[in-house]
Design a protein around this motif. Sequence first.
Motif, short mmCIF file in Angstrom:
data_model
loop_
_atom_site.label_atom_id
_atom_site.label_comp_id
_atom_site.label_asym_id
_atom_site.label_seq_id
_atom_site.Cartn_x
_atom_site.Cartn_y
_atom_site.Cartn_z
N HIS A 136 0.66 -1.27 -0.17
CA HIS A 136 -0.08 -0.03 -0.04
C HIS A 136 0.82 1.28 -0.02
O HIS A 136 0.47 2.36 0.75
CB HIS A 136 -0.96 0.15 1.25
CG HIS A 136 -1.89 -1.13 1.18
ND1 HIS A 136 -1.89 -2.49 1.60
CD2 HIS A 136 -3.07 -0.91 0.74
CE1 HIS A 136 -2.84 -3.19 1.41
NE2 HIS A 136 -3.77 -2.32 0.80
N ALA A 137 2.31 1.05 -0.49
CA ALA A 137 3.00 2.31 -0.34
C ALA A 137 3.26 2.77 -1.79
O ALA A 137 4.00 4.02 -1.89
CB ALA A 137 4.41 1.83 0.01
N GLY A 138 2.52 2.41 -2.97
CA GLY A 138 2.57 3.24 -4.18
C GLY A 138 1.59 4.44 -4.24
O GLY A 138 1.18 4.99 -3.30
N ALA A 139 1.52 4.66 -5.54
CA ALA A 139 0.54 5.80 -5.66
C ALA A 139 -1.02 5.59 -5.08
O ALA A 139 -1.47 6.62 -4.91
CB ALA A 139 0.50 6.03 -7.22
N ILE A 140 -1.26 4.62 -4.80
CA ILE A 140 -2.61 4.37 -4.20
C ILE A 140 -2.71 4.93 -2.83
O ILE A 140 -3.66 5.16 -2.25
CB ILE A 140 -3.05 2.83 -4.44
CG1 ILE A 140 -1.94 1.99 -3.47
CG2 ILE A 140 -3.25 2.20 -5.79
CD1 ILE A 140 -2.35 0.45 -3.31
#
Length: 334
Positions: free
Chosen positions: A212-216
């Motif tokens: 959950h560390a990306g652009a989301i």
Amino acid sequence: MVFIGMDHGTTGISFCIISDEGDIVDVFKIGREESKKGLVSASEELKKRVNLDDVKLMAITYAMGDGISQILPTDKVKDRGILSMSGAGKVTGGGTSVFDELEELNLPSVMIPGLHKDSTSLDRLFRAAYSHQASPEKVSISYNAVKETGWSNFIVADISSNSVDILIEDGRIKGAIDACLGAMGIVHGPLDLEMIRDIDENNASANDCFSHAGAIKIAEIDGKVANMKDQLLENYVAGDEKAKLAIDTLVMTVAMEIAGLDVVCENDIEGIVLTGSIGSATTPFDFKDEINKYFKNKYPLKVISKESGAIGAAQIAMDVYKGRKEILGIEVNI
């Protein structure tokens, strides 16, 4: 006579079939969830497209590939070439079911290694710095990039669910920066201080944070991995400010990572190769144009197929069958 490449990707398993002259016969993808639930069969999909008796060699990428450092016959590889199924990355079982099917087909095949601390082909400084740098499909992506460009000194930016950038110098992979270390992808990204605190305080696992560390994270999107990219892009098209900020931030982090690899290349960079579902995107934004805002035409930018992982794996299979003894500095031992 045909050759098959398999890309064990985050959202699905891609296959490419090429002729003995290197022409693409077909490329197709199987969703992980569909495979796990038995809704689609990799072996049946292959049989629809090719006479299996004509397959001379298949090259497989699987998971982290951190248990091997050479290109090896699949039947000589222990534990499918991985040290552990725990840790970073979403585990659905879809990739495992595809691998099981391929084993039952008993086709001649080799496995491509990942890039990690035991990869003797890599620069010793990268090996000392990072335990893991890239999974096996980044090797096949890089090989396809060489075939497409003819370059010997360049950087590959693979931007999709995660972002991994690879440095090729003198025709060899010198090193790479893995998704948990540097640039954001759509889903995965680097673990920052806030996430480390959440892990220490048992509020989340490291894998949950990584996933959950990306652009989301910026766009505040959650759900199935396979749906997150489409949701982000839908929000972007709708004018959602958080989605716009998420994409802009992703691009910035990729630019920083590419610039960092440029600095440690002893030769002049010939260009940058962009691939992946986001790296090759032209709508609703053109990723090539977005990244070039940072580099200001400093480098030639070449976009290759988002299926370059499967295509490159098939090209590796063909060249290994024809006697090639190393691929981008990685030894072939068959």
